[in-house]
Design a protein around this motif. Sequence first.
Motif, PDB file in Angstrom:
ATOM      1  N   LYS A 136       0.740  -1.211  -0.030  1.00  0.00           N
ATOM      2  CA  LYS A 136      -0.222   0.127  -0.064  1.00  0.00           C
ATOM      3  C   LYS A 136       0.884   1.048  -0.035  1.00  0.00           C
ATOM      4  CE  LYS A 136      -4.496  -0.758  -0.186  1.00  0.00           C
ATOM      5  NZ  LYS A 136      -5.221  -0.033  -1.317  1.00  0.00           N
ATOM      6  N   GLU A 137       2.077   1.095   0.555  1.00  0.00           N
ATOM      7  CA  GLU A 137       2.992   2.295   0.512  1.00  0.00           C
ATOM      8  C   GLU A 137       3.833   2.336  -0.816  1.00  0.00           C
ATOM      9  OE1 GLU A 137       5.371   1.895   3.978  1.00  0.00           O
ATOM     10  OE2 GLU A 137       3.767   2.033   5.438  1.00  0.00           O
ATOM     11  N   VAL A 143       3.619  15.130  -6.968  1.00  0.00           N
ATOM     12  CA  VAL A 143       2.605  15.089  -5.966  1.00  0.00           C
ATOM     13  C   VAL A 143       3.188  15.336  -4.753  1.00  0.00           C
ATOM     14  CG1 VAL A 143       1.078  13.659  -4.793  1.00  0.00           C
ATOM     15  CG2 VAL A 143       1.622  13.004  -7.335  1.00  0.00           C
ATOM     16  N   ALA A 147       3.185  19.336  -4.459  1.00  0.00           N
ATOM     17  CA  ALA A 147       1.877  19.820  -4.435  1.00  0.00           C
ATOM     18  C   ALA A 147       1.731  19.779  -2.904  1.00  0.00           C
ATOM     19  CB  ALA A 147       0.880  19.067  -5.196  1.00  0.00           C
ATOM     20  N   LEU A 148       1.852  18.425  -2.342  1.00  0.00           N
ATOM     21  CA  LEU A 148       1.229  18.469  -0.844  1.00  0.00           C
ATOM     22  C   LEU A 148       2.074  19.201   0.108  1.00  0.00           C
ATOM     23  CD1 LEU A 148       1.109  14.487  -0.909  1.00  0.00           C
ATOM     24  CD2 LEU A 148      -0.745  15.887  -0.980  1.00  0.00           C
ATOM     25  N   LEU A 201       0.951  22.839  -0.148  1.00  0.00           N
ATOM     26  CA  LEU A 201      -0.213  23.032   0.651  1.00  0.00           C
ATOM     27  C   LEU A 201      -0.090  22.978   2.016  1.00  0.00           C
ATOM     28  CD1 LEU A 201      -3.164  23.198   0.936  1.00  0.00           C
ATOM     29  CD2 LEU A 201      -3.689  20.586   0.634  1.00  0.00           C
ATOM     30  N   LEU A 247      -1.007  26.006   4.582  1.00  0.00           N
ATOM     31  CA  LEU A 247      -1.812  25.918   5.862  1.00  0.00           C
ATOM     32  C   LEU A 247      -0.936  26.113   7.099  1.00  0.00           C
ATOM     33  CD1 LEU A 247      -3.849  22.695   4.867  1.00  0.00           C
ATOM     34  CD2 LEU A 247      -4.673  24.927   4.941  1.00  0.00           C
ATOM     35  N   GLY A 301      -1.780  21.063  10.382  1.00  0.00           N
ATOM     36  CA  GLY A 301      -2.852  20.626  11.301  1.00  0.00           C
ATOM     37  C   GLY A 301      -3.792  20.032  10.519  1.00  0.00           C
ATOM     38  N   ASN A 302      -3.335  19.451   9.434  1.00  0.00           N
ATOM     39  CA  ASN A 302      -4.367  18.614   8.463  1.00  0.00           C
ATOM     40  C   ASN A 302      -3.592  17.064   8.473  1.00  0.00           C
ATOM     41  OD1 ASN A 302      -5.512  17.131   6.362  1.00  0.00           O
ATOM     42  ND2 ASN A 302      -5.968  19.194   5.463  1.00  0.00           N
ATOM     43  N   LYS A 303      -4.384  16.367   9.271  1.00  0.00           N
ATOM     44  CA  LYS A 303      -3.978  15.026   9.512  1.00  0.00           C
ATOM     45  C   LYS A 303      -4.033  14.025   8.278  1.00  0.00           C
ATOM     46  CE  LYS A 303      -4.104  11.134  12.551  1.00  0.00           C
ATOM     47  NZ  LYS A 303      -4.195  10.091  11.435  1.00  0.00           N
ATOM     48  N   ALA A 304      -4.988  14.041   7.502  1.00  0.00           N
ATOM     49  CA  ALA A 304      -5.080  13.531   6.012  1.00  0.00           C
ATOM     50  C   ALA A 304      -3.735  14.112   5.305  1.00  0.00           C
ATOM     51  CB  ALA A 304      -6.269  13.942   5.278  1.00  0.00           C
ATOM     52  N   LEU A 305      -3.579  15.122   5.247  1.00  0.00           N
ATOM     53  CA  LEU A 305      -2.452  15.650   4.486  1.00  0.00           C
ATOM     54  C   LEU A 305      -1.045  15.164   4.854  1.00  0.00           C
ATOM     55  CD1 LEU A 305      -1.292  17.723   2.307  1.00  0.00           C
ATOM     56  CD2 LEU A 305      -1.579  19.498   3.990  1.00  0.00           C
ATOM     57  N   THR A 346      -0.536  11.784   4.005  1.00  0.00           N
ATOM     58  CA  THR A 346      -0.261  11.274   2.619  1.00  0.00           C
ATOM     59  C   THR A 346       1.105  11.836   2.334  1.00  0.00           C
ATOM     60  OG1 THR A 346      -2.655  11.774   2.180  1.00  0.00           O
ATOM     61  CG2 THR A 346      -1.222  11.629   0.523  1.00  0.00           C
ATOM     62  N   PHE A 358       4.274   9.720   0.668  1.00  0.00           N
ATOM     63  CA  PHE A 358       5.164   9.998  -0.550  1.00  0.00           C
ATOM     64  C   PHE A 358       6.638  10.116  -0.085  1.00  0.00           C
ATOM     65  CE2 PHE A 358       1.187  10.479  -2.576  1.00  0.00           C
ATOM     66  CZ  PHE A 358       1.373  10.125  -3.667  1.00  0.00           C
ATOM     67  N   ARG A 412       8.049   6.842   0.236  1.00  0.00           N
ATOM     68  CA  ARG A 412       8.323   6.231  -1.262  1.00  0.00           C
ATOM     69  C   ARG A 412       9.665   6.831  -1.760  1.00  0.00           C
ATOM     70  NH1 ARG A 412       2.789   5.648  -4.679  1.00  0.00           N
ATOM     71  NH2 ARG A 412       1.642   5.397  -2.997  1.00  0.00           N
ATOM     72  N   LYS A 469      -6.486   1.172   5.384  1.00  0.00           N
ATOM     73  CA  LYS A 469      -5.389   1.862   4.724  1.00  0.00           C
ATOM     74  C   LYS A 469      -6.112   3.096   3.786  1.00  0.00           C
ATOM     75  CE  LYS A 469      -1.144   1.060   5.427  1.00  0.00           C
ATOM     76  NZ  LYS A 469      -0.188   2.131   5.802  1.00  0.00           N
ATOM     77  N   ASP A 520     -10.582  18.494   6.055  1.00  0.00           N
ATOM     78  CA  ASP A 520      -9.067  18.352   5.864  1.00  0.00           C
ATOM     79  C   ASP A 520      -8.939  17.304   4.624  1.00  0.00           C
ATOM     80  OD1 ASP A 520      -8.420  19.316   8.128  1.00  0.00           O
ATOM     81  OD2 ASP A 520      -7.672  17.773   9.198  1.00  0.00           O
ATOM     82  N   GLN A 521      -9.764  16.321   4.480  1.00  0.00           N
ATOM     83  CA  GLN A 521      -9.598  15.481   3.185  1.00  0.00           C
ATOM     84  C   GLN A 521     -10.029  16.229   2.156  1.00  0.00           C
ATOM     85  OE1 GLN A 521     -12.139  12.189   4.546  1.00  0.00           O
ATOM     86  NE2 GLN A 521     -10.540  11.601   5.934  1.00  0.00           N
ATOM     87  N   VAL A 572      -7.203  18.552   0.755  1.00  0.00           N
ATOM     88  CA  VAL A 572      -6.122  17.633  -0.021  1.00  0.00           C
ATOM     89  C   VAL A 572      -6.867  17.407  -1.255  1.00  0.00           C
ATOM     90  CG1 VAL A 572      -4.576  15.550  -0.007  1.00  0.00           C
ATOM     91  CG2 VAL A 572      -5.022  16.579   2.146  1.00  0.00           C
ATOM     92  N   LEU A 607      -3.788  20.071  -9.129  1.00  0.00           N
ATOM     93  CA  LEU A 607      -2.604  19.372  -9.909  1.00  0.00           C
ATOM     94  C   LEU A 607      -3.003  18.593 -11.105  1.00  0.00           C
ATOM     95  CD1 LEU A 607       0.391  19.308  -9.973  1.00  0.00           C
ATOM     96  CD2 LEU A 607       0.359  17.333  -8.337  1.00  0.00           C
ATOM     97  N   PHE A 655      -8.565   9.415  -2.115  1.00  0.00           N
ATOM     98  CA  PHE A 655      -9.576  10.760  -1.532  1.00  0.00           C
ATOM     99  C   PHE A 655     -10.945  10.689  -1.690  1.00  0.00           C
ATOM    100  CE2 PHE A 655      -5.449  11.821   0.190  1.00  0.00           C
ATOM    101  CZ  PHE A 655      -5.564  12.312   1.424  1.00  0.00           C
ATOM    102  N   ARG A 693     -12.663   7.950  -0.089  1.00  0.00           N
ATOM    103  CA  ARG A 693     -12.895   8.249   1.304  1.00  0.00           C
ATOM    104  C   ARG A 693     -14.075   9.430   1.528  1.00  0.00           C
ATOM    105  NH1 ARG A 693      -7.465   9.565   4.830  1.00  0.00           N
ATOM    106  NH2 ARG A 693      -6.005   8.334   3.536  1.00  0.00           N
TER     107      ARG A 693
END
Lengths: 258, 258
Positions: free
Chosen positions: A92-93, A120, A123-124, A127, A131, A179-183, A186, A190, A193, B92, B116-117, B120, B127, B190, B193
């Motif tokens: 998955k990673e 990617v 971009a992340l 962001l 934030l 402060g954005n956990k999903a961000l 993710t 990356f 990876r 995951k 948050d999601q 992202v 992008l 995302f 989700r």
Amino acid sequence: MKSRLATYFGIPNLNVLKIPGSGQQHVPCHVGLCRKYRMSKESLAEQIANRLRRDILRGKLLPGMSVKERDIAAEIGVSRTPIREAIRILSKEGLVELRPSRSPIVALSDMSEVSDQIEVLVALEKLSAELACKNASSDEIKHLSDITDYMANHFDSTDPLDMFEIDMSFHTAIAAASGNKALADTHGTFLRRLWRARYLSAIQKRNRDRVVNHHTAILDALRAGDGTAARDAIDNHLQHLARDIRSVIEQETATESE
Amino acid sequence: MKSRLATYFGIPNLNVLKIPGSGQQHVPCHVGLCRKYRMSKESLAEQIANRLRRDILRGKLLPGMSVKERDIAAEIGVSRTPIREAIRILSKEGLVELRPSRSPIVALSDMSEVSDQIEVLVALEKLSAELACKNASSDEIKHLSDITDYMANHFDSTDPLDMFEIDMSFHTAIAAASGNKALADTHGTFLRRLWRARYLSAIQKRNRDRVVNHHTAILDALRAGDGTAARDAIDNHLQHLARDIRSVIEQETATESE
DNA sequence: TTTTCTCCGATGGTATACCATCTTTCGCGG
DNA sequence: CCGCGAAAGATGGTATACCATCGGAGAAAA
């Protein structure tokens, strides 16, 4: 006889005593004892995933090599079940590649894939920085500042690998400060990876001033709460990184085809 | 007796014949037969993950409900092993939440997590659009155009759920058109989700003209190869979506606390 | 010698059994 | 009646056994 797993993870004798061929009837549960003795709160599968991840990222397991459940299970001294689960985690990673009815192999990332991933990541992280300008606490800013100072002062006297990990922590801290956990999650995926490619690049293209200047610029933008400037600073920093990584990979593939 | 799994996935009698309590000795391998008869190339675990994912996203499994391995295994008629693996896949993806030594539960996404999601998702899709301006093939553009036309012409005469899935495919197609696989994958994660939140919002806030106008604007920018315009169009579209989702969630939580 | 076919070993997929832990409940003593 | 503790049930974690599949080695035929 102490299992290799126990040795590997530093688990003392009282735990995971394994007599080969004795079955698992009287062997205490790893997780249970681990928790009781405050040794580790991770499941076996997670520990194994961590171990394999490190082996892959550090190059002990090279891209293209097959990852055989039975072999690894025998080597570590556990059953195939947690190995399977660990392999799924890594797949998955993006670190290993599953093949139907075949051994998984360590993912071989060609240039285009790495480029995609960098795109990617940029971009992340842009962001994240944007934030973080709004959401970062003063503690988080200080943490970033400390990291930058440390890098500036100890760059040449620190082991390149350690310095690399410190550099990574700077970027991770920015993602956390968003402060954005999903961000942050993710972004972390990356970053992991790209670990190997980044590492190879970092140990070749050591340039203290550039890194410190970039980090300082990012930090200044964060302090000023200037989202646009933060994005630009991150972008500039990572475009240089991307260039370095590309040149290292080109070099590596050129060497291989010799 | 045909197992419920076979019934569920529409697998004919010749496959997955399972006599309860008979063990698995003489039961043909699902995957094997599936492949031989060109029925499904997915492993049991993936099929189960797909089933559970749908159940969660459609609301049959509500957030906070526990996901018990044994119960699901018994209900579907397979062993716990593939169930476990399916649960890991969903975890995951953020759809279920693993708890140490406890049943996993369906992830309950509060407002802040969904926000948050979305944040992202917006970044990823901006992008995607920007890259698609450079990389999209004429076929891909045509595909997007067809989707938009279809939505414009059949919006009111199509089942809202179907129309919603068509809308989703528009966004997925943009990510695919970016030519960046890592980006498309992450974007898809995302999107999945947020499926439930998006769905709830979509069936409430049906507004044909707005959606079609937005999609047309995005499409025009892509055709013109104008990255900045594409980013802006996507941003505008998704900010409206975000607002709708937030209002739906607020409404939902308000209803719950009554 | 080359090609094809067959068989077997290697390997992943699934089922089942057992264990540790956590939760809950029930009983006992206060 | 209340609180505390022990036992039992529920549930996830791990080990082991068996099966189907795939690929390659070796035999047989051209």
